[in-house]
Scaffold this motif. Structure first.
Motif, mmCIF file in Angstrom:
data_model
loop_
_atom_site.group_PDB
_atom_site.id
_atom_site.type_symbol
_atom_site.label_atom_id
_atom_site.label_comp_id
_atom_site.label_asym_id
_atom_site.label_seq_id
_atom_site.Cartn_x
_atom_site.Cartn_y
_atom_site.Cartn_z
ATOM 1 N N TYR A 1 42.177 35.884 40.646
ATOM 2 C CA TYR A 1 42.109 35.997 39.185
ATOM 3 C C TYR A 1 43.421 35.487 38.603
ATOM 4 O O TYR A 1 44.448 35.458 39.282
ATOM 5 C CB TYR A 1 41.884 37.451 38.753
ATOM 6 N N LEU B 1 44.519 45.995 37.473
ATOM 7 C CA LEU B 1 43.366 45.546 38.254
ATOM 8 C C LEU B 1 43.168 46.412 39.491
ATOM 9 O O LEU B 1 42.041 46.839 39.777
ATOM 10 C CB LEU B 1 43.512 44.074 38.646
ATOM 11 N N PRO C 1 43.345 41.712 42.830
ATOM 12 C CA PRO C 1 43.939 40.703 41.949
ATOM 13 C C PRO C 1 43.836 39.261 42.443
ATOM 14 O O PRO C 1 43.851 38.337 41.636
ATOM 15 C CB PRO C 1 45.415 41.124 41.872
ATOM 16 N N ILE D 1 39.722 46.284 41.369
ATOM 17 C CA ILE D 1 39.549 44.830 41.326
ATOM 18 C C ILE D 1 40.713 44.201 42.090
ATOM 19 O O ILE D 1 41.869 44.364 41.699
ATOM 20 C CB ILE D 1 39.535 44.311 39.870
ATOM 21 N N LEU E 1 39.600 42.979 30.209
ATOM 22 C CA LEU E 1 38.552 43.493 31.100
ATOM 23 C C LEU E 1 37.453 44.224 30.344
ATOM 24 O O LEU E 1 36.596 44.857 30.961
ATOM 25 C CB LEU E 1 39.176 44.409 32.151
#
Length: 168
Positions: free
Chosen positions: A39, A29, A36, A34, A135
């Motif tokens: 999530y 991620l 983390p 992204i 993803l």
């Protein structure tokens, strides 16, 4: 924690699948930009019998495999070789579930031995591979496979793990 690990086979606990899952998922991620936090990913550590049943039920292939993934949503790119859509941002109240992974201890152990790789490195590769599937990355089309393999190699390299696709 980003990952929640469920142990159906105690050998995974001894191997430290929980720590490996967290490390691999965070690395994937983070590399993709992204954050983390917010999530979550469920990781099932099981054996050949259980993964063969899952593989039969969900893919129509009644045999053991190394890793299976179930994304919570389809983020795949329409055009070959393009990056998938990013996951929706997490809700401030609840974590956004990216999906589920399952790994078979038996297959993973056998593949690592046959490939002359450290078990932890092989499993970490499969975890990164599975997270990328969650993803929206895939390897069915050649262009997508090239993109996915390059990401895996870079993410694993950042973790100090050699290129699993080195075919020399």
């Amino acid at each position: 924690m980003l990952t929640e690990t469920i142990f159906e086979d105690p050998r995974w606990e001894e191997a430290d699948l929980e720590a490996w899952s967290e490390r691999a998922a965070r690395a994937a991620l983070t590399h993709l930009g992204i954050a983390p936090e917010g999530y979550e990913i469920a990781v099932l550590g099981c054996d050949d019998d259980r993964i063969a049943t899952l593989n039969a039920d969900f893919r129509g292939k009644p045999r053991p495999t190394n890793v299976l993934s179930w994304p919570s949503e389809d983020l795949a790119a329409e055009n070959p070789g393009e990056a998938p859509e990013p996951p929706p941002p997490p809700d401030s109240l609840d974590a956004h579930h990216l999906g589920d992974l399952a790994l078979s201890y038996d297959v993973c152990r056998q593949e690592a031995a046959e490939g002359g790789r450290e078990f932890e490195h092989h499993v970490t590769h499969l975890l990164v591979h599975g997270v990328l599937h969650l993803l929206g990355y895939d390897h069915i089309r050649d262009e997508d496979a090239t993109l996915m393999e390059a990401l895996e190699t870079t993410i694993l390299g950042n973790l100090g793990i050699a290129d699993p696709y080195n075919r020399m």
